[in-house]
Design an enzyme around this catalytic site. Structure first.
Site, PDB file in Angstrom:
ATOM      1  N   MET A  34      47.221  55.418  15.876  1.00  0.00           N
ATOM      2  CA  MET A  34      46.758  56.730  15.414  1.00  0.00           C
ATOM      3  C   MET A  34      47.088  56.876  13.929  1.00  0.00           C
ATOM      4  O   MET A  34      47.096  57.992  13.388  1.00  0.00           O
ATOM      5  CB  MET A  34      47.403  57.849  16.239  1.00  0.00           C
ATOM      6  N   GLY A  35      47.356  55.759  13.258  1.00  0.00           N
ATOM      7  CA  GLY A  35      47.618  55.796  11.822  1.00  0.00           C
ATOM      8  C   GLY A  35      49.031  56.241  11.509  1.00  0.00           C
ATOM      9  O   GLY A  35      49.910  56.211  12.360  1.00  0.00           O
ATOM     10  N   HIS A  38      53.996  52.634  10.301  1.00  0.00           N
ATOM     11  CA  HIS A  38      55.357  52.283   9.885  1.00  0.00           C
ATOM     12  C   HIS A  38      55.590  50.817  10.254  1.00  0.00           C
ATOM     13  O   HIS A  38      54.685  50.135  10.769  1.00  0.00           O
ATOM     14  CB  HIS A  38      56.384  53.222  10.537  1.00  0.00           C
ATOM     15  N   GLY A  40      56.951  49.433  12.651  1.00  0.00           N
ATOM     16  CA  GLY A  40      56.655  49.094  14.050  1.00  0.00           C
ATOM     17  C   GLY A  40      55.200  48.696  14.213  1.00  0.00           C
ATOM     18  O   GLY A  40      54.872  47.695  14.860  1.00  0.00           O
ATOM     19  N   HIS A  41      54.302  49.471  13.590  1.00  0.00           N
ATOM     20  CA  HIS A  41      52.872  49.132  13.674  1.00  0.00           C
ATOM     21  C   HIS A  41      52.595  47.796  12.977  1.00  0.00           C
ATOM     22  O   HIS A  41      51.802  46.986  13.452  1.00  0.00           O
ATOM     23  CB  HIS A  41      52.021  50.197  12.970  1.00  0.00           C
ATOM     24  N   GLN A  65      43.927  63.117  23.800  1.00  0.00           N
ATOM     25  CA  GLN A  65      45.243  62.842  24.385  1.00  0.00           C
ATOM     26  C   GLN A  65      46.295  63.874  23.974  1.00  0.00           C
ATOM     27  O   GLN A  65      47.466  63.727  24.311  1.00  0.00           O
ATOM     28  CB  GLN A  65      45.698  61.416  24.068  1.00  0.00           C
ATOM     29  N   GLN A 158      52.605  54.134  28.874  1.00  0.00           N
ATOM     30  CA  GLN A 158      51.252  53.875  28.342  1.00  0.00           C
ATOM     31  C   GLN A 158      50.869  52.408  28.545  1.00  0.00           C
ATOM     32  O   GLN A 158      49.757  52.075  28.969  1.00  0.00           O
ATOM     33  CB  GLN A 158      51.212  54.242  26.856  1.00  0.00           C
ATOM     34  N   SER A 191      55.982  57.562  14.309  1.00  0.00           N
ATOM     35  CA  SER A 191      55.406  58.449  13.281  1.00  0.00           C
ATOM     36  C   SER A 191      55.999  59.844  13.399  1.00  0.00           C
ATOM     37  O   SER A 191      56.092  60.580  12.423  1.00  0.00           O
ATOM     38  CB  SER A 191      53.888  58.535  13.436  1.00  0.00           C
TER      39      SER A 191
END
Ligand code: PAF
Length: 294
Positions: A34-35, A38, A40-41, A65, A158, A191
């Site tokens: 979702m942009g 950080h 982690g992404h 969501q 998820q 985020s």
């Protein structure tokens, strides 16, 4: 720098032509986000790079969501910074569609429901959340048609739902689970950590410390009374520190409940996991810690 696509048709043509141009079949990886990226992404993208020749990162704050009163409007949208960060990890394509592009009709009349697995944990306090994740991830899978998709273990429920989706809808996609990336003090990167005030940020690492301590105390022989007592003490400590605990639960690694006598801890499900969601100020923090009952 990755190429940015806002339209489904443009991304599809680009991927189709890369697929054709290549002399031998190449693997495509998808990293849905979702942009507001950080470390982690970026780690998800690095893992995807090791698995595939072409990496597509989607950046889409998915309205379906978010529940009423949640942070859809305030969720940080930072596409330019995201693209700069994605350049450093050599992502190939960024897919950043508008809401109209993704949802010609909103809310979409077609639903992707995950069933009983959503009746617990985050699904209890965010009732339609996983329906929204289900439809957006299905759409991304259909648009990109990746060979592999990478999701972070921080969103453990998820990830389990997405594996179920892939199994039940026969997507020919390998799902890769990426380990949680943490700040040096142990806080899982998210985020939403930026909603923490300075004081809250100092308290936040307690969440992971509690999980680590619980995992240590619970490893070994299953004892239901001990488990309940330790969970309740831990919950109290978190509450005293300022957290509003949504849930703190121990489940099997497959997210089944551990029955009173531990009888569903067969040899293959002795792997267990502690999962927590807690609010600290405006931030809802998630974390989890696997451990083993012997
Ligand atoms: O984990 C997330 O960031 C989102 O739930 C996802 C998978 C990108 C779907 O919008």
């Amino acid at each position: 720098m990755p190429t940015i696509y806002h339209r489904i048709s443009d991304l599809r043509s680009a991927l189709a032509s890369s697929r054709c141009k290549l002399d031998k079949p190449k693997r495509i990886a998808l990293v849905p986000t979702m942009g507001n990226l950080h470390e982690g992404h970026l780690e998800l993208v690095s893992i995807a790079k090791q698995q595939a020749d072409i990496v597509v990162v989607s950046v889409f704050v998915n309205p379906t969501q978010f529940g009423i009163g949640e942070d859809f409007d305030s969720y940080p949208r930072t596409l330019d910074e995201d693209v700069s960060k994605l350049t450093t990890v050599h992502a190939d394509h960024v897919f950043a569609p508008s809401i109209d592009e993704m949802y010609p009709v909103l809310p979409p009349p077609t639903l992707v429901l995950a069933g009983a697995i959503t009746d617990q944990l985050c699904g209890q306090s965010r009732p339609r959340h996983f329906d929204g994740v289900g439809i957006v991830v299905s759409k991304l899978f259909n648009i990109v048609q990746p060979d592999v998709a990478v999701f972070g273990q921080k969103d453990y429920q998820q990830l389990a739902i997405i594996k179920q989706l892939v199994r039940d809808l026969s997507y020919p996609i390998e799902i890769i689970r990426a380990p949680i990336v943490r700040a040096t003090d142990g806080l899982a990167l998210s985020s939403r950590n930026q909603y923490l005030t300075g004081t809250e940020r100092k308290i936040a690492p307690l969440l992971h410390q509690e999980l680590q301590q619980l995992a240590k105390q619970l490893s070994g022989t299953y004892d239901n009374d001990k488990l309940n007592m330790l969970i309740s003490n831990s919950r109290q400590r978190l509450t005293d520190a300022g957290f509003v605990v949504d849930y703190l639960e121990v489940k099997t690694a497959q997210l089944e409940s551990i029955t009173d006598n531990g009888s569903n801890l067969s040899s293959e499900s002795a792997n267990a996991i502690i999962l927590v969601a807690a609010k600290l100020g405006q931030a809802r923090l998630l974390d989890n810690e696997p451990f083993t009952f012997k």
